[in-house]
Design a protein around this motif. Structure first.
Motif, short mmCIF file in Angstrom:
data_model
loop_
_atom_site.label_atom_id
_atom_site.label_comp_id
_atom_site.label_asym_id
_atom_site.label_seq_id
_atom_site.Cartn_x
_atom_site.Cartn_y
_atom_site.Cartn_z
N VAL A 48 66.94 -5.93 131.54
CA VAL A 48 65.68 -5.37 131.04
C VAL A 48 65.70 -3.86 131.29
CG1 VAL A 48 63.17 -5.37 131.23
CG2 VAL A 48 64.43 -7.51 131.54
N GLU A 49 65.38 -3.09 130.27
CA GLU A 49 65.30 -1.64 130.42
C GLU A 49 64.00 -1.28 131.15
OE1 GLU A 49 67.58 0.32 126.69
OE2 GLU A 49 65.80 -0.85 126.19
N VAL A 50 64.13 -0.61 132.27
CA VAL A 50 62.98 -0.25 133.10
C VAL A 50 62.90 1.26 133.21
CG1 VAL A 50 61.93 -0.40 135.39
CG2 VAL A 50 63.12 -2.39 134.42
N GLY A 51 61.73 1.81 132.94
CA GLY A 51 61.48 3.22 133.12
C GLY A 51 60.40 3.43 134.17
N ILE A 52 60.59 4.39 135.06
CA ILE A 52 59.67 4.63 136.17
C ILE A 52 59.08 6.03 136.06
CG2 ILE A 52 59.48 4.87 138.68
CD1 ILE A 52 61.87 2.88 138.84
N ILE A 53 57.75 6.10 136.15
CA ILE A 53 57.04 7.37 136.16
C ILE A 53 56.35 7.51 137.51
CG2 ILE A 53 55.29 8.80 135.04
CD1 ILE A 53 55.70 7.10 132.51
N ALA A 54 56.74 8.50 138.28
CA ALA A 54 56.19 8.71 139.61
C ALA A 54 55.39 10.00 139.65
CB ALA A 54 57.31 8.76 140.65
N GLY A 55 54.42 10.05 140.56
CA GLY A 55 53.60 11.24 140.73
C GLY A 55 54.17 12.13 141.82
N ALA A 56 54.43 13.38 141.49
CA ALA A 56 55.02 14.30 142.46
C ALA A 56 54.08 14.54 143.64
CB ALA A 56 55.37 15.63 141.79
N ARG A 57 52.78 14.36 143.43
CA ARG A 57 51.80 14.57 144.50
C ARG A 57 51.16 13.26 144.94
NH1 ARG A 57 50.97 19.33 141.26
NH2 ARG A 57 49.23 18.40 140.11
N ASP A 58 51.88 12.18 144.79
CA ASP A 58 51.37 10.86 145.16
C ASP A 58 51.44 10.70 146.68
OD1 ASP A 58 50.84 8.13 145.53
OD2 ASP A 58 51.87 7.57 143.69
#
Length: 205
Positions: free
Chosen positions: A148-158
Motif C-alpha cells: 500500500v502506498e503511504v504518504g505522511i504529512i507531519a507538522g514541523a511545530r507539532d
C-alpha cells in the motif's frame, strides 16, 4: 412498467478518520474538498474516548466494508489516532481494493506525550495505552501496510507527536508543513498534498 434498480456508484471511496477527542466535523473541510474532486467520502466517526484501538479498528473495518459498494478503490486519510485505526484495519481486516493512505501527524512509533498521559488518565482514555512508545503498545506491534502506498504529512511545530515519531518504514513519501498538530487537516497546503498523493502516489508538485 419495470422500474430501474439503483445506479452503481463507481467513484473511488475515501475514508476519513479523525483523531483522539475529535469528531468528523474536524475533517469536514477535507471531506468537502475531496467530494469536489469526484471522490465518494465516508467521514467516519467513532467514540475515541471509550474503547481501545482493536475494538475501534474492528468497528471501522465493518463500516468500511458496508460502504465499499462498487468503488474501484478505497483510500484512507487519517489524523493522529485515526491513522493507528487505519493501520489496524489494514493489518487485520483489510477491505478489498485498497488504494492509497495519507497520514496526518501519525504517532507511528508511539508518542512520548501518550507515555506521560497514560500514567494519569489512561483509565479514562483507553486508546492512550495503545499509543505509547513501549514495545508492547499496539501501535508498535502493527506491521507497516504491505503493498500500500503511504504518504505522511507531519507538522514541523507539532508538540503532540514529534516529527521523528511520525515515520513509518516503507512509506512512499514524508513531508513537513509549517504547522502544529490539532488543526493540521485545516491547512490549504495539506489539502493540496492529500489530493496530490491520492491521485499520483507522490507529494511532487
Amino acid at each position: 412498467m419495470r422500474r430501474a434498480g439503483p445506479v452503481a456508484d463507481a467513484r473511488e471511496l475515501v475514508v476519513l478518520a479523525h483523531g483522539l477527542g475529535r469528531t468528523p466535523a474536524s475533517m469536514w473541510w477535507l471531506a468537502r474538498s475531496l467530494r469536489a474532486r469526484g471522490y465518494r467520502v465516508l467521514n467516519w466517526g467513532y467514540p475515541s474516548h471509550t474503547q481501545p484501538v482493536a475494538e475501534l479498528g474492528a468497528r471501522m473495518a465493518r463500516d468500511v466494508e458496508a460502504a465499499l459498494g462498487d468503488a474501484p478503490a478505497v483510500h484512507f486519510v487519517g489524523h493522529s489516532l485515526g491513522n493507528v485505526l487505519i493501520r489496524w484495519v489494514l493489518a487485520h481486516q483489510p477491505p478489498e481494493r485498497v488504494g492509497r493512505v495519507v497520514m496526518l501527524a501519525p504517532p507511528n512509533r508511539g508518542a512520548r506525550r501518550a507515555d506521560l498521559a497514560a500514567r494519569y488518565v489512561g483509565w479514562l482514555l483507553p486508546p492512550l495505552a495503545d499509543l505509547r512508545t513501549a514495545a508492547d503498545a499496539t501501535v508498535r506491534a502493527l506491521a507497516a501496510p504491505a503493498g500500500v502506498e503511504v504518504g505522511i504529512i507531519a507538522g514541523a511545530r507539532d508538540r503532540t507527536v514529534r516529527v521523528a515519531e511520525t515515520h513509518l518504514d516503507g512509506a512512499a513519501g514524508h513531508v513537513l508543513v509549517p504547522g502544529g498538530h490539532t488543526f493540521i487537516m485545516l491547512r490549504r497546503d495539506v489539502r493540496r498534498l492529500v489530493h496530490g498523493f491520492l491521485a499520483t502516489g507522490t507529494f511532487a508538485t
